[in-house]
Motif scaffolding. Structure first.
Motif, PDB file in Angstrom:
ATOM      1  N   HIS A 178      29.215  42.297  38.786  1.00 37.00           N
ATOM      2  CA  HIS A 178      30.570  42.371  39.354  1.00 37.00           C
ATOM      3  C   HIS A 178      30.526  42.008  40.835  1.00 37.00           C
ATOM      4  O   HIS A 178      31.368  41.267  41.333  1.00 37.00           O
ATOM      5  N   HIS A 196      38.706  37.761  40.671  1.00 36.04           N
ATOM      6  CA  HIS A 196      39.933  38.561  40.737  1.00 36.04           C
ATOM      7  C   HIS A 196      41.081  37.730  41.279  1.00 36.04           C
ATOM      8  O   HIS A 196      40.884  36.602  41.728  1.00 36.04           O
ATOM      9  N   HIS A 327      45.627  48.371  37.326  1.00 40.17           N
ATOM     10  CA  HIS A 327      44.170  48.186  37.425  1.00 40.17           C
ATOM     11  C   HIS A 327      43.631  48.549  38.809  1.00 40.17           C
ATOM     12  O   HIS A 327      42.743  49.402  38.944  1.00 40.17           O
ATOM     13  N   THR A 328      44.167  47.924  39.867  1.00 40.55           N
ATOM     14  CA  THR A 328      43.597  48.182  41.202  1.00 40.55           C
ATOM     15  C   THR A 328      43.850  49.608  41.680  1.00 40.55           C
ATOM     16  O   THR A 328      42.923  50.264  42.182  1.00 40.55           O
ATOM     17  N   HIS A 331      41.183  51.880  40.483  1.00 34.92           N
ATOM     18  CA  HIS A 331      39.945  51.763  41.266  1.00 34.92           C
ATOM     19  C   HIS A 331      40.018  52.595  42.549  1.00 34.92           C
ATOM     20  O   HIS A 331      39.114  53.344  42.889  1.00 34.92           O
ATOM     21  N   MET A 353      33.976  53.096  42.959  1.00 34.27           N
ATOM     22  CA  MET A 353      35.022  52.369  42.217  1.00 34.27           C
ATOM     23  C   MET A 353      35.983  51.618  43.128  1.00 34.27           C
ATOM     24  O   MET A 353      36.648  50.683  42.700  1.00 34.27           O
ATOM     25  N   GLY A 354      36.050  51.994  44.423  1.00 37.07           N
ATOM     26  CA  GLY A 354      37.065  51.366  45.267  1.00 37.07           C
ATOM     27  C   GLY A 354      36.602  50.121  45.971  1.00 37.07           C
ATOM     28  O   GLY A 354      37.336  49.556  46.783  1.00 37.07           O
ATOM     29  N   ASN A 355      35.388  49.656  45.649  1.00 29.27           N
ATOM     30  CA  ASN A 355      34.868  48.478  46.343  1.00 29.27           C
ATOM     31  C   ASN A 355      34.266  47.535  45.311  1.00 29.27           C
ATOM     32  O   ASN A 355      33.511  47.964  44.432  1.00 29.27           O
ATOM     33  N   PHE A 356      34.589  46.246  45.427  1.00 34.29           N
ATOM     34  CA  PHE A 356      34.133  45.287  44.410  1.00 34.29           C
ATOM     35  C   PHE A 356      32.629  45.380  44.185  1.00 34.29           C
ATOM     36  O   PHE A 356      32.130  45.359  43.074  1.00 34.29           O
ATOM     37  N   ALA A 359      31.693  48.861  42.425  1.00 31.08           N
ATOM     38  CA  ALA A 359      32.514  49.451  41.349  1.00 31.08           C
ATOM     39  C   ALA A 359      31.723  49.673  40.070  1.00 31.08           C
ATOM     40  O   ALA A 359      31.847  50.697  39.404  1.00 31.08           O
ATOM     41  N   PHE A 365      33.764  52.772  35.371  1.00 31.27           N
ATOM     42  CA  PHE A 365      34.284  51.398  35.550  1.00 31.27           C
ATOM     43  C   PHE A 365      34.449  50.709  34.202  1.00 31.27           C
ATOM     44  O   PHE A 365      35.450  50.036  33.938  1.00 31.27           O
ATOM     45  N   LEU A 533      44.654  44.263  48.048  1.00 29.59           N
ATOM     46  CA  LEU A 533      43.443  44.914  48.528  1.00 29.59           C
ATOM     47  C   LEU A 533      42.978  44.214  49.783  1.00 29.59           C
ATOM     48  O   LEU A 533      43.191  43.003  49.917  1.00 29.59           O
TER      49      LEU A 533
HETATM   50  O1  LIG Z   1      38.683  45.177  40.796  1.00 31.27           O
HETATM   51  C1  LIG Z   1      38.569  45.983  41.743  1.00 31.27           C
HETATM   52  C2  LIG Z   1      39.657  46.377  42.554  1.00 31.27           C
HETATM   53  C3  LIG Z   1      39.479  47.248  43.580  1.00 31.27           C
HETATM   54  C4  LIG Z   1      38.225  47.752  43.886  1.00 31.27           C
HETATM   55  C5  LIG Z   1      37.145  47.409  43.120  1.00 31.27           C
HETATM   56  C6  LIG Z   1      37.304  46.518  42.018  1.00 31.27           C
HETATM   57  O2  LIG Z   1      36.367  46.170  41.286  1.00 31.27           O
END
Ligand SMILES: O=C1C=CC=CC1=O
Ligand SMILES: [Cu+2]
Length: 596
Positions: A178, A196, A327-328, A331, A353-356, A359, A365, A533
């Motif tokens: 991810h 995304h 979805h967001t 997170h 979960m709050g960071n790409f 996550a 997740f 985001l």
């Molecule tokens: O897709 C996401 C959106 C916000 C934070 C993490 C993510 O994976």
């Protein structure tokens, strides 16, 4: 790369019968022909853009106004795609995998590159193995203790594989997939790759979970193992599923917002703005949001899947309704928030979960995204114009994954449209949001338009630091059902600009005034919300200004519900929730759009 700012020159060698026939680029890859009645057309465009000679000719016949013409290889310069021909997103070239760029994350270089096959070009296309029995993904709140024990065992075995940091089946390597696809580790042409905020969101995560689930099953020698889905669209699932909240379990993650631990009802619209309300109202708000995002605002494929994203496109062309909400927010609600010692807690890319990039380090997740994936099936089941996209650049886009045998594979979007053909399905669960139209009408009758400025006097808007209300004209009134079936009425905000190192959220209401209570969205006038985001930026990336071409809300059904269909002018109210002070909006209009 220097790029001309003009669009290619297109001429129509078309026996159009009257001078009203004209054409214009309305979207980078679509050309609208304003024509009437039946006629043949031949549009040829020649032009040069960045050294690419463009020659695209399209012939055909149109049989209705505003025909949507997808000129296969033709792009407006704004799309920066190679103008010589359109192309799908290719699988990432792992040899060019580089360090991730992370906002609010680790300051040291962070690598999330997977092991690279010796010869990327010889990586074959994946063939989905025949399944004697479908794997059935269960709702997380309803599973047995035996199932939880099995899932915990599989995840702890996956975590044990981390002892070899380059084992593609390890838990950290799986989470890094991810990160690699979302934090600029991969490039696409001269752009960064980001899965995304575009039409790749659903298919990427579907393939990602497909291989993750098969790896878990292989680790416990159970090919029928299926991931649980976090059933946040049902009142009984609107809490963190208990199986993830057992300290010491392989499904536990200490890096979560403390509020998830005491059975709090989740806010599916959470963007750091804690809504002050009771549990019943929160559940009601959640069901309203699901209704708006799956039904009212997603009558057409691109509104649901997100904007086109092709080879050479800039990242983040635009998200679909479900990626946007819930979805967001799920997170952000689950990830930690950073609180100053004054107790001022703001979401700021809270791991995990709050960071790409992080996550995937939280086992929840995969259950969250299992329910996002389930929404794809549920949305198509709603019928109408809700169907998969047919654009070949979407269908032929590709990703790269390792399977449970550590073999590398290329996969295509076109092979993941039917989860049953991939060997899995979802255990059914009621979807109460389907009939959960907002019940209350807040504004009796019509807002008094004499007290409201017209949009032309309000926009361009330099910042959204307070609620605004404006009036706006509609392109048509009293539309017949056939016209409504043919063209969606869309409220479009144009050229939003903001500092995208910030969280942004604002709510939109039709025919409500500035005093509207935006914490209670159970009202027919609630149209939807815009969220963004903070996007990742490389070091020394300086200016974080971003411009989003359009934010669209489909309002046909809302106008019916509010009894406004015969009005030629309506009032629109925008209420900032997070970051409004850094948002500017150039214009707003209501248009009739073909449903594609
Ligand atoms: O897709 C996401 C959106 C916000 C934070 C993490 C993510 O994976
Ligand atoms: Cu996600």
């Amino acid at each position: 790369m220097a790029s001309s700012s003009t669009l290619p020159l297109c001429t129509t060698k078309t026996p159009f019968s009257s001078s009203t026939n004209s054409f214009f680029f309305a979207k980078p890859s679509h050309l609208f022909l304003n024509g009437k009645g039946n006629q043949s057309f031949k549009v040829s465009c020649t032009g040069e853009h960045d050294g690419n000679q463009l020659d695209a000719v399209k012939e055909g016949a149109v049989d209705r106004r505003n025909v949507l013409l997808g000129l296969g290889g033709l792009y407006g310069a704004t799309n920066l795609a190679p103008l010589a021909s359109a192309a799908p997103v290719p699988p990432p070239d792992l040899k060019s995998c580089g360090p991730a760029t992370i906002t609010d994350g680790p300051t040291v270089p962070y690598s999330c590159c997977p092991p690279t096959p010796d010869d990327m070009d010889s990586v074959p296309y994946y063939k989905i193995p025949r399944m004697s029995k479908l794997r059935k993904r269960p709702p997380a709140q309803d599973v047995s203790e035996e199932y939880i024990a099995k899932y915990q065992l599989a995840t702890s075995k996956m975590r044990e594989l981390d002892k070899d940091p380059f084992d593609p089946l390890g838990f950290k390597q799986q989470a890094n997939i991810h990160c690699a696809y979302c934090n600029d580790a991969y490039t696409m042409g001269d752009q960064k790759l980001q899965v995304h905020q575009s039409w790749l969101f659903f298919p990427f995560h579907r393939w990602y979970l497909y291989f993750y689930e098969r790896i878990l099953g292989s680790l416990i020698d159970d090919p029928t193992f299926a991931l649980p889905y976090w059933n946040w669209d049902h009142p009984s699932g609107m809490r963190l599923p208990a199986m993830f909240d057992v300290e010491g379990s392989s499904l536990y993650d200490a890096r979560r917002n403390p509020h998830v631990r005491n059975g709090t009802i989740i806010d599916l619209g959470f963007f750091g703005d804690e809504v002050k309300t009771n549990e019943i109202q929160m559940i009601t708000n959640n069901l309203i949001l699901m209704y708006r995002q799956m039904i009212t605002n997603a009558p057409c494929p691109l509104l649901f899947f997100g904007e086109p994203y092709r080879f050479g496109s800039k990242p983040n062309p635009g998200q679909g309704t479900i990626e946007n909400i819930p979805h967001t927010p799920v997170h952000i609600w689950t990830g930690t928030v950073r609180c100053t010692d004054l107790g001022n807690c703001v979401p700021s890319y809270g791991e995990d979960m709050g960071n790409f990039y992080s996550a995937g380090l939280d086992p929840v997740f995969y259950s969250h995204h299992a329910n996002v994936d389930r929404m794809w099936n549920e949305w198509k089941a709603l019928g109408g114009k809700r169907r998969d996209l047919t654009d070949n650049d979407w269908l032929n886009s590709e990703f790269f994954f390792y399977d449970e045998n550590r073999d590398p594979w290329r996969v295509k979007v076109r092979d993941c449209l039917d989860s049953k053909k991939m060997g899995y399905d979802y255990e059914p669960k009621a979807t109460p949001w389907r009939n959960f139209k907002p019940g209350k009408k807040t504004t009796p009758g019509k807002v008094n338009l004499r007290s409201v400025k017209p949009a032309s006097k309000v926009f361009p808007l330099s910042n959204l630091d307070r609620a605004i209300c404006f009036s706006i004209e509609r392109p048509a009134t009293s539309r017949s059902q056939q016209e409504k079936d043919e063209f969606e009425e869309v409220l479009t905000f144009k050229n939003l600009k903001y500092d995208d190192s910030k969280y942004i959220k604002f709510d939109v209401f039709v025919n409500a005034d500035k005093t509207v209570n935006a914490d209670d969205i159970d009202k027919k006038e609630y149209a939807g919300s815009y969220t963004s985001l903070p996007h990742v930026h490389g070091p020394n990336s300086g200016n974080h200004a971003v411009e989003v071409q359009e934010f669209k809300l489909a309002i046909t059904e809302l106008l019916e519900d509010c009894g406004l269909e015969d009005e030629d002018i309506i009032a629109v109210t925008v209420v900032p929730k997070t970051g409004g002070e850094v948002v500017s909006i150039n214009s707003v209009l209501i248009e009739l759009k073909d449903c594609y």
